[in-house]
Design a protein around this motif. Structure first.
Motif, PDB file in Angstrom:
ATOM      1  N   PRO A   6       0.825  -1.206   0.000  1.00  0.00           N
ATOM      2  CA  PRO A   6       0.000   0.000   0.000  1.00  0.00           C
ATOM      3  C   PRO A   6       0.861   1.259   0.000  1.00  0.00           C
ATOM      4  O   PRO A   6       2.013   1.230   0.420  1.00  0.00           O
ATOM      5  N   ALA A   7       0.289   2.365  -0.509  1.00  0.00           N
ATOM      6  CA  ALA A   7       1.043   3.621  -0.615  1.00  0.00           C
ATOM      7  C   ALA A   7       1.590   4.081   0.731  1.00  0.00           C
ATOM      8  O   ALA A   7       2.702   4.569   0.819  1.00  0.00           O
ATOM      9  N   SER A   8       0.812   3.914   1.762  1.00  0.00           N
ATOM     10  CA  SER A   8       1.314   4.289   3.086  1.00  0.00           C
ATOM     11  C   SER A   8       2.112   3.120   3.635  1.00  0.00           C
ATOM     12  O   SER A   8       1.641   2.001   3.668  1.00  0.00           O
ATOM     13  N   GLY A   9       3.319   3.391   4.015  1.00  0.00           N
ATOM     14  CA  GLY A   9       4.145   2.337   4.572  1.00  0.00           C
ATOM     15  C   GLY A   9       4.707   1.378   3.545  1.00  0.00           C
ATOM     16  O   GLY A   9       4.724   0.175   3.752  1.00  0.00           O
ATOM     17  N   ARG A  10       5.133   1.903   2.405  1.00  0.00           N
ATOM     18  CA  ARG A  10       5.655   1.027   1.357  1.00  0.00           C
ATOM     19  C   ARG A  10       6.854   0.219   1.809  1.00  0.00           C
ATOM     20  O   ARG A  10       7.018  -0.930   1.434  1.00  0.00           O
ATOM     21  N   ARG A  11       7.715   0.829   2.614  1.00  0.00           N
ATOM     22  CA  ARG A  11       8.899   0.086   3.077  1.00  0.00           C
ATOM     23  C   ARG A  11       8.494  -1.094   3.945  1.00  0.00           C
ATOM     24  O   ARG A  11       8.964  -2.204   3.761  1.00  0.00           O
ATOM     25  N   SER A  12       7.613  -0.852   4.907  1.00  0.00           N
ATOM     26  CA  SER A  12       7.182  -1.965   5.755  1.00  0.00           C
ATOM     27  C   SER A  12       6.309  -2.927   4.961  1.00  0.00           C
ATOM     28  O   SER A  12       6.328  -4.130   5.200  1.00  0.00           O
ATOM     29  N   GLY A  13       5.565  -2.406   3.984  1.00  0.00           N
ATOM     30  CA  GLY A  13       4.753  -3.266   3.119  1.00  0.00           C
ATOM     31  C   GLY A  13       5.611  -4.183   2.273  1.00  0.00           C
ATOM     32  O   GLY A  13       5.261  -5.346   2.042  1.00  0.00           O
ATOM     33  N   LEU A  14       6.740  -3.673   1.803  1.00  0.00           N
ATOM     34  CA  LEU A  14       7.674  -4.478   1.028  1.00  0.00           C
ATOM     35  C   LEU A  14       8.229  -5.612   1.885  1.00  0.00           C
ATOM     36  O   LEU A  14       8.267  -6.769   1.469  1.00  0.00           O
ATOM     37  N   GLU A  15       8.614  -5.279   3.090  1.00  0.00           N
ATOM     38  CA  GLU A  15       9.119  -6.299   4.010  1.00  0.00           C
ATOM     39  C   GLU A  15       8.049  -7.356   4.268  1.00  0.00           C
ATOM     40  O   GLU A  15       8.326  -8.562   4.248  1.00  0.00           O
ATOM     41  N   GLN A  16       6.827  -6.920   4.475  1.00  0.00           N
ATOM     42  CA  GLN A  16       5.733  -7.859   4.735  1.00  0.00           C
ATOM     43  C   GLN A  16       5.456  -8.729   3.517  1.00  0.00           C
ATOM     44  O   GLN A  16       5.198  -9.922   3.650  1.00  0.00           O
ATOM     45  N   ALA A  17       5.525  -8.157   2.307  1.00  0.00           N
ATOM     46  CA  ALA A  17       5.301  -8.934   1.088  1.00  0.00           C
ATOM     47  C   ALA A  17       6.338 -10.043   0.954  1.00  0.00           C
ATOM     48  O   ALA A  17       6.011 -11.170   0.568  1.00  0.00           O
ATOM     49  N   LEU A  18       7.581  -9.743   1.291  1.00  0.00           N
ATOM     50  CA  LEU A  18       8.627 -10.760   1.225  1.00  0.00           C
ATOM     51  C   LEU A  18       8.431 -11.831   2.295  1.00  0.00           C
ATOM     52  O   LEU A  18       8.601 -13.020   2.033  1.00  0.00           O
ATOM     53  N   ARG A  19       8.050 -11.414   3.480  1.00  0.00           N
ATOM     54  CA  ARG A  19       7.780 -12.401   4.540  1.00  0.00           C
ATOM     55  C   ARG A  19       6.622 -13.325   4.134  1.00  0.00           C
ATOM     56  O   ARG A  19       6.678 -14.528   4.339  1.00  0.00           O
ATOM     57  N   ASP A  20       5.582 -12.740   3.538  1.00  0.00           N
ATOM     58  CA  ASP A  20       4.445 -13.541   3.088  1.00  0.00           C
ATOM     59  C   ASP A  20       4.866 -14.515   1.983  1.00  0.00           C
ATOM     60  O   ASP A  20       4.415 -15.660   1.960  1.00  0.00           O
ATOM     61  N   ALA A  21       5.720 -14.064   1.072  1.00  0.00           N
ATOM     62  CA  ALA A  21       6.200 -14.930  -0.019  1.00  0.00           C
ATOM     63  C   ALA A  21       6.974 -16.111   0.548  1.00  0.00           C
ATOM     64  O   ALA A  21       6.849 -17.239   0.053  1.00  0.00           O
ATOM     65  N   ILE A  22       7.743 -15.880   1.584  1.00  0.00           N
ATOM     66  CA  ILE A  22       8.496 -16.969   2.217  1.00  0.00           C
ATOM     67  C   ILE A  22       7.535 -17.910   2.943  1.00  0.00           C
ATOM     68  O   ILE A  22       7.600 -19.127   2.792  1.00  0.00           O
ATOM     69  N   ARG A  23       6.621 -17.332   3.700  1.00  0.00           N
ATOM     70  CA  ARG A  23       5.686 -18.125   4.494  1.00  0.00           C
ATOM     71  C   ARG A  23       4.792 -19.007   3.624  1.00  0.00           C
ATOM     72  O   ARG A  23       4.490 -20.147   3.983  1.00  0.00           O
ATOM     73  N   THR A  24       4.363 -18.493   2.470  1.00  0.00           N
ATOM     74  CA  THR A  24       3.447 -19.237   1.598  1.00  0.00           C
ATOM     75  C   THR A  24       4.171 -20.131   0.599  1.00  0.00           C
ATOM     76  O   THR A  24       3.525 -20.847  -0.159  1.00  0.00           O
ATOM     77  N   GLY A  25       5.508 -20.070   0.567  1.00  0.00           N
ATOM     78  CA  GLY A  25       6.263 -20.936  -0.321  1.00  0.00           C
ATOM     79  C   GLY A  25       6.545 -20.366  -1.694  1.00  0.00           C
ATOM     80  O   GLY A  25       7.155 -21.021  -2.534  1.00  0.00           O
TER      81      GLY A  25
END
Length: 56
Positions: A6-25
């Motif tokens: 999301p536009a707000s918090g893109r840096r933390s959103g990027l980190e979360q997207a990568l964590r989700d990609a790892i978690r979901t395989g």
């Protein structure tokens, strides 16, 4: 493969997207991280935003 944070918090959103990609395989263990230029292009983020989260 990646969804834009999301536009707000893109840096933390990027980190979360990568964590989700790892978690979901979608990003398997021991897989090299995508190049910052590829990742920023896929997410539509500035390269600076990606580099701040993932320095060399």
């Amino acid at each position: 493969m990646w969804t834009r944070p999301p536009a707000s918090g893109r840096r933390s959103g990027l980190e979360q997207a990568l964590r989700d990609a790892i978690r979901t395989g979608r990003l398997a263990p021991h897989t090299r991280m995508p190049a910052t230029r590829k990742l920023d292009a896929e997410l539509g983020l500035s390269r600076g935003t990606v580099q701040v989260r993932f320095p060399r």
